[in-house]
Design a protein around this motif. Sequence first.
Motif, mmCIF file in Angstrom:
data_model
loop_
_atom_site.group_PDB
_atom_site.id
_atom_site.type_symbol
_atom_site.label_atom_id
_atom_site.label_comp_id
_atom_site.label_asym_id
_atom_site.label_seq_id
_atom_site.Cartn_x
_atom_site.Cartn_y
_atom_site.Cartn_z
ATOM 1 N N THR A 58 0.831 -1.212 0.000
ATOM 2 C CA THR A 58 0.000 0.000 0.000
ATOM 3 C C THR A 58 0.863 1.259 0.000
ATOM 4 O O THR A 58 0.563 2.225 -0.714
ATOM 5 C CB THR A 58 -0.936 0.007 1.234
ATOM 6 O OG1 THR A 58 -1.688 -1.201 1.242
ATOM 7 C CG2 THR A 58 -1.883 1.190 1.197
ATOM 8 N N ILE A 59 1.942 1.259 0.780
ATOM 9 C CA ILE A 59 2.790 2.453 0.882
ATOM 10 C C ILE A 59 3.549 2.691 -0.428
ATOM 11 O O ILE A 59 3.663 3.818 -0.901
ATOM 12 C CB ILE A 59 3.738 2.334 2.095
ATOM 13 C CG1 ILE A 59 2.900 2.338 3.386
ATOM 14 C CG2 ILE A 59 4.735 3.473 2.131
ATOM 15 C CD1 ILE A 59 3.439 1.518 4.492
ATOM 16 N N ARG A 60 4.038 1.612 -1.044
ATOM 17 C CA ARG A 60 4.701 1.756 -2.351
ATOM 18 C C ARG A 60 3.705 2.245 -3.404
ATOM 19 O O ARG A 60 4.035 3.068 -4.258
ATOM 20 C CB ARG A 60 5.312 0.424 -2.795
ATOM 21 C CG ARG A 60 6.559 0.068 -2.029
ATOM 22 C CD ARG A 60 7.333 -1.087 -2.639
ATOM 23 N NE ARG A 60 8.501 -1.357 -1.813
ATOM 24 C CZ ARG A 60 8.487 -2.157 -0.739
ATOM 25 N NH1 ARG A 60 7.395 -2.785 -0.403
ATOM 26 N NH2 ARG A 60 9.579 -2.331 -0.022
ATOM 27 N N ALA A 61 2.481 1.732 -3.317
ATOM 28 C CA ALA A 61 1.439 2.138 -4.263
ATOM 29 C C ALA A 61 1.114 3.621 -4.110
ATOM 30 O O ALA A 61 0.876 4.327 -5.095
ATOM 31 C CB ALA A 61 0.182 1.298 -4.048
ATOM 32 N N LEU A 62 1.125 4.115 -2.865
ATOM 33 C CA LEU A 62 0.850 5.527 -2.619
ATOM 34 C C LEU A 62 1.937 6.405 -3.228
ATOM 35 O O LEU A 62 1.647 7.404 -3.896
ATOM 36 C CB LEU A 62 0.750 5.790 -1.113
ATOM 37 C CG LEU A 62 0.510 7.246 -0.727
ATOM 38 C CD1 LEU A 62 -0.889 7.693 -1.123
ATOM 39 C CD2 LEU A 62 0.728 7.465 0.764
ATOM 40 N N ALA A 63 3.190 6.041 -3.009
ATOM 41 C CA ALA A 63 4.307 6.816 -3.563
ATOM 42 C C ALA A 63 4.225 6.849 -5.084
ATOM 43 O O ALA A 63 4.483 7.878 -5.717
ATOM 44 C CB ALA A 63 5.638 6.210 -3.109
ATOM 45 N N ASP A 64 3.839 5.722 -5.676
ATOM 46 C CA ASP A 64 3.739 5.636 -7.135
ATOM 47 C C ASP A 64 2.583 6.476 -7.671
ATOM 48 O O ASP A 64 2.638 7.007 -8.771
ATOM 49 C CB ASP A 64 3.553 4.171 -7.542
ATOM 50 C CG ASP A 64 3.633 3.976 -9.046
ATOM 51 O OD1 ASP A 64 4.721 4.172 -9.604
ATOM 52 O OD2 ASP A 64 2.600 3.649 -9.656
ATOM 53 N N LEU A 65 1.534 6.613 -6.868
ATOM 54 C CA LEU A 65 0.337 7.364 -7.267
ATOM 55 C C LEU A 65 0.602 8.866 -7.352
ATOM 56 O O LEU A 65 0.024 9.563 -8.187
ATOM 57 C CB LEU A 65 -0.780 7.089 -6.247
ATOM 58 C CG LEU A 65 -2.057 7.930 -6.351
ATOM 59 C CD1 LEU A 65 -2.896 7.472 -7.530
ATOM 60 C CD2 LEU A 65 -2.862 7.833 -5.062
ATOM 61 N N LEU A 66 1.484 9.379 -6.494
ATOM 62 C CA LEU A 66 1.680 10.827 -6.381
ATOM 63 C C LEU A 66 2.302 11.415 -7.641
ATOM 64 O O LEU A 66 3.133 10.780 -8.284
ATOM 65 C CB LEU A 66 2.559 11.144 -5.161
ATOM 66 C CG LEU A 66 2.003 10.669 -3.820
ATOM 67 C CD1 LEU A 66 2.976 10.962 -2.698
ATOM 68 C CD2 LEU A 66 0.654 11.320 -3.534
ATOM 69 N N PRO A 67 1.913 12.649 -7.995
ATOM 70 C CA PRO A 67 2.472 13.276 -9.195
ATOM 71 C C PRO A 67 3.938 13.647 -9.002
ATOM 72 O O PRO A 67 4.428 13.725 -7.873
ATOM 73 C CB PRO A 67 1.615 14.537 -9.369
ATOM 74 C CG PRO A 67 1.103 14.838 -8.002
ATOM 75 C CD PRO A 67 0.948 13.524 -7.304
#
Length: 374
Positions: A58-67
């Motif tokens: 989830t945390i890696r996915a969040l970092a990847d989501l950010l512009p």
Amino acid sequence: MTAQASPNSKSATRRLVFPFTAIVGQEEMKLALLLNVIDPKIGGVMIMGDRGTGKSTTIRALADLLPEIEVVADDPFNSHPTDPELMSDAVKQLVEQQGGVKVAQKKVIMVDLPLGATEDRVCGTIDIEKALSEGVKAFEPGLLAKANRGILYVDEVNLLDDHLVDVLLDSAASGWNTVEREGISIRHPARFVLVGSGNPEEGELRPQLLDRFGMHAEIRTVKEPSLRVQIVEQRTEFDQNPQAFLEQYQAQQDELQERLVGAQERLKSVSMDYDLRVNISQVCSELDVDGLRGDIVTNRAAKAIAALEGRTEVTVDDIRRVVTLCLRHRLRKDPLESIDSGYKVEKVFNRVFGLEEAETEAVAATNGTGARAR
């Protein structure tokens, strides 16, 4: 907002990451992470729960989501090109002398802190020999420098040395990291979203340190068989063809990214009625929460959730959704007490905000109607 690369161009440059919008369940964790991205001053998230529940994913996915963000080119601290609060001293000097700096676009970084990391590795080191012989401040940046304007993730934070946890929390709170050695002092910006995770079975974090985390999310293994099957199937599908799986969720990813960017811009204009702020402080007081950190974080989180939902006015429901996340880890633990601290927070919140009476009246009205019908 910075334009995103297409999914095809992404795969050529970096490893593909499981999409944030595809993650099933764990709503508490996802909400806490999103709110900290909108307002990093909330103070980070402590995620406690079972092993294998998708914390790291989830945390890696969040970092990847950010512009992508604008940074000063070739700067080891990811300095902001125009905001002095997010610039290293060297960049500030450069701006004063030249009036501007070379700008580059960079993906938001997620730094994984290894359990065995030393203080030098985390904070950075000063080369005393070079400083004395050449008269320059020779600084080797550490993980805090790399994490500036990004996410710093510490898995099994409850097993990390208390001194290191202190250093991380101090930097997260102040936004700066200072390294001093032999009379030489160097500081650099260290604004990051601190995310810690751990399993309660392997030991709790000391209350003094736990209190320093803005929010506390509890996650549990999904019990419902149909949801478990859905999670397994999604993971299998992603592993077999990550590119095709990402394309399925690209529209949702882009929409959430736009919401986050909009919320960050809207946050400054979000307001909260005085009465609501008084009630928040009354809840903290009745729960016997030490200090004022609980009040401050609950106020910030309520404003962040309003911004996320496109509003500029905080409602009682906004506070209800964040109050447990912000306060349950700040309550004094009684080892003989079996009541869940989250339940205690909800009970006091309902009483202070008058929701208990409303619920009782609604139940009474329903029962009365049912009696008449019979």
